[in-house]
Design a protein around this motif. Structure first.
Motif, PDB file in Angstrom:
ATOM      1  N   UNK A 131       0.874  -1.166   0.000  1.00  0.00           N
ATOM      2  CA  UNK A 131       0.000   0.000   0.000  1.00  0.00           C
ATOM      3  C   UNK A 131       0.911   1.215   0.000  1.00  0.00           C
ATOM      4  N   UNK A 132       0.329   2.412   0.021  1.00  0.00           N
ATOM      5  CA  UNK A 132       1.152   3.607  -0.069  1.00  0.00           C
ATOM      6  C   UNK A 132       1.955   3.826   1.208  1.00  0.00           C
ATOM      7  N   UNK A 133       3.248   4.114   1.038  1.00  0.00           N
ATOM      8  CA  UNK A 133       4.090   4.387   2.191  1.00  0.00           C
ATOM      9  C   UNK A 133       5.550   4.268   1.863  1.00  0.00           C
ATOM     10  N   UNK A 134       6.397   4.489   2.874  1.00  0.00           N
ATOM     11  CA  UNK A 134       7.844   4.474   2.668  1.00  0.00           C
ATOM     12  C   UNK A 134       8.564   3.453   3.537  1.00  0.00           C
ATOM     13  N   UNK A 135       7.831   2.711   4.348  1.00  0.00           N
ATOM     14  CA  UNK A 135       8.465   1.687   5.175  1.00  0.00           C
ATOM     15  C   UNK A 135       8.565   0.383   4.393  1.00  0.00           C
ATOM     16  N   UNK A 136       9.156  -0.639   5.033  1.00  0.00           N
ATOM     17  CA  UNK A 136       9.379  -1.910   4.355  1.00  0.00           C
ATOM     18  C   UNK A 136       8.067  -2.499   3.857  1.00  0.00           C
ATOM     19  N   UNK A 137       8.057  -2.906   2.588  1.00  0.00           N
ATOM     20  CA  UNK A 137       6.888  -3.555   2.025  1.00  0.00           C
ATOM     21  C   UNK A 137       5.824  -2.618   1.506  1.00  0.00           C
ATOM     22  N   UNK A 138       6.008  -1.311   1.712  1.00  0.00           N
ATOM     23  CA  UNK A 138       5.093  -0.323   1.167  1.00  0.00           C
ATOM     24  C   UNK A 138       5.724   0.344  -0.057  1.00  0.00           C
ATOM     25  N   UNK A 139       4.906   1.012  -0.856  1.00  0.00           N
ATOM     26  CA  UNK A 139       5.384   1.563  -2.124  1.00  0.00           C
ATOM     27  C   UNK A 139       4.884   2.985  -2.345  1.00  0.00           C
ATOM     28  N   UNK A 140       5.625   3.687  -3.172  1.00  0.00           N
ATOM     29  CA  UNK A 140       5.196   4.981  -3.674  1.00  0.00           C
ATOM     30  C   UNK A 140       5.535   5.015  -5.165  1.00  0.00           C
ATOM     31  N   UNK A 141       4.547   4.663  -5.957  1.00  0.00           N
ATOM     32  CA  UNK A 141       4.694   4.587  -7.405  1.00  0.00           C
ATOM     33  C   UNK A 141       5.622   3.442  -7.835  1.00  0.00           C
ATOM     34  N   UNK A 142       5.264   2.206  -7.535  1.00  0.00           N
ATOM     35  CA  UNK A 142       6.064   1.076  -8.005  1.00  0.00           C
ATOM     36  C   UNK A 142       5.958   0.951  -9.526  1.00  0.00           C
ATOM     37  N   UNK A 143       7.095   0.746 -10.175  1.00  0.00           N
ATOM     38  CA  UNK A 143       7.101   0.727 -11.643  1.00  0.00           C
ATOM     39  C   UNK A 143       7.371  -0.696 -12.146  1.00  0.00           C
ATOM     40  N   UNK A 144       8.596  -0.999 -12.496  1.00  0.00           N
ATOM     41  CA  UNK A 144       8.878  -2.291 -13.126  1.00  0.00           C
ATOM     42  C   UNK A 144       9.268  -3.358 -12.106  1.00  0.00           C
ATOM     43  N   UNK A 145       9.199  -4.619 -12.575  1.00  0.00           N
ATOM     44  CA  UNK A 145       9.451  -5.790 -11.735  1.00  0.00           C
ATOM     45  C   UNK A 145      10.465  -6.714 -12.390  1.00  0.00           C
ATOM     46  N   UNK A 146      11.108  -7.538 -11.570  1.00  0.00           N
ATOM     47  CA  UNK A 146      11.990  -8.582 -12.082  1.00  0.00           C
ATOM     48  C   UNK A 146      11.967  -9.764 -11.130  1.00  0.00           C
ATOM     49  N   UNK A 147      12.182 -10.958 -11.678  1.00  0.00           N
ATOM     50  CA  UNK A 147      12.245 -12.190 -10.893  1.00  0.00           C
ATOM     51  C   UNK A 147      13.612 -12.823 -11.103  1.00  0.00           C
TER      52      UNK A 147
END
Length: 349
Positions: free
Chosen positions: A170-186
């Motif tokens: 969800x929105x935030x700056x702590x671990x596991x939170x995001x602010x505008x997540x863009x690309x992903x990789x595995x």
């Protein structure tokens, strides 16, 4: 007299040879500089010099066969099956199926390796299986599909055919939170890496969404970021990140330790203007970068050595209007989302 006969014989041989080569010298000039004893050597099929031997040597230069040749395209503007409204992220599974985040249609579309539409899922919203500006997409070794949403600030995980599995963030700056997540990789262990754009960091999770680690702060130093957009993992345990703001690529190990970097702002070879995504082909030793504002793909060795580039602004095959996503399959084929042209393009190894 004997020397004159030898010279005339050699001269005849050279004239006959030059006329028989389809791409050889058009004319032989400068005979007044030669004495009867030397013979001519053709260098690069155009330059003639002298040697003291009686052997005629021809050295030709050849242009290597082009790489990453255009193979196919799929898509057009619209809301129907196989159509797009600003395609963004792209990923390929081990069976060659192609997955695309259709940004403004708020859905994921799946195609086979030839670009034939297979299925789609998603509508606008915040419920499970709904999306609000889906950007990044990645596929793990089991074929599960991960999607990042810039506006919902979360990751959703699906089966290969779009059945919802789980979500986190969800929105935030702590671990596991995001602010505008863009690309992903595995990576090879099915861990997921998220370019957390406005938090200027990379976050790493298990395939179930359990937080593992993070790295990065805003800045221009080693291991710092300015709007990291793209992230890629190769087969040998290295992570590559492209930065929209710093116009560069940084390379890390799996725990986020800085290794090296390359790139600067510009239009020259090895330079970028808003690099937005990248793909790593560790098997062949290449990294491909989607250079958004330069409307091209740049190809590098994994140490950052420039290899090749292709693309320009336009609508023809091999041209782009806002290249936004890129991935590479097991055979080395390169897939690109061409956003404003509302299509995907496939290029050979």
């Amino acid at each position: 007299m004997k020397n004159a006969v030898i010279f005339m014989g050699l001269l005849s041989l050279l004239v006959i040879f030059s006329c028989s080569k389809k791409h050889g010298p058009a004319a032989i000039t400068g005979f007044s500089e030669f004495t009867p004893s030397p013979v001519m050597t053709a260098i690069n099929t155009t330059t003639l010099t002298r040697t003291s031997t009686a052997t005629l040597t021809v050295t030709q230069t050849f242009t290597p066969a082009p790489t990453n040749v255009f193979q196919m395209q799929a898509g057009s503007a619209g809301t129907g099956n196989g159509q797009f409204n600003k395609p963004e992220g792209i990923a390929v599974d081990r069976n060659g199926n192609i997955f695309v985040t259709d940004l403004l249609n708020n859905r994921v579309e799946k195609f086979n390796s030839s670009g034939v539409f297979l299925t789609a899922w998603g509508t606008y919203g915040s419920a499970n299986s709904q999306f609000a500006n889906p950007y990044g997409i990645a596929v793990d070794s089991a074929g599960n599909v991960y999607v990042s949403e810039a506006d919902n600030n979360r990751i959703q995980k699906f089966t290969n055919n779009g059945v919802f599995i789980t979500k986190w963030g969800s929105m935030g700056a702590t671990d596991g939170l995001f602010l505008n997540p863009i690309e992903l990789a595995v990576d090879e262990y099915d861990n997921l890496y998220v370019a957390d754009g406005s938090n200027n960091r990379i976050q790493k999770f298990t395939s179930a969404g359990v937080f593992i680690t993070k790295w990065g702060t805003i800045g221009t130093g080693n291991g710092q970021f300015s709007s990291p957009q793209g992230v890629a993992a190769d087969e040998f345990g290295f992570i590559y990140v492209c930065e929209w703001g710093n116009s560069r690529i940084q390379k890390f190990n799996l725990t986020g330790t800085y290794m090296t970097q390359w790139g600067s702002l510009g239009t020259g070879d090895g330079q970028f203007t808003n690099p937005v995504e990248l793909a790593a082909d560790g098997t062949r030793g290449f990294v491909y970068v989607a250079d958004y504002s330069n409307n091209r793909i740049e190809k590098f060795k994994t140490d950052g050595t420039f290899v090749y580039k292709w693309g320009a602004y336009g609508t023809l095959p091999g041209q782009f209007a806002g290249v936004t996503g890129i991935t590479v399959d097991a055979a080395g084929n390169v897939y690109v989302t061409d956003s404003a042209n509302n299509r995907i393009q496939k290029f050979g190894p």
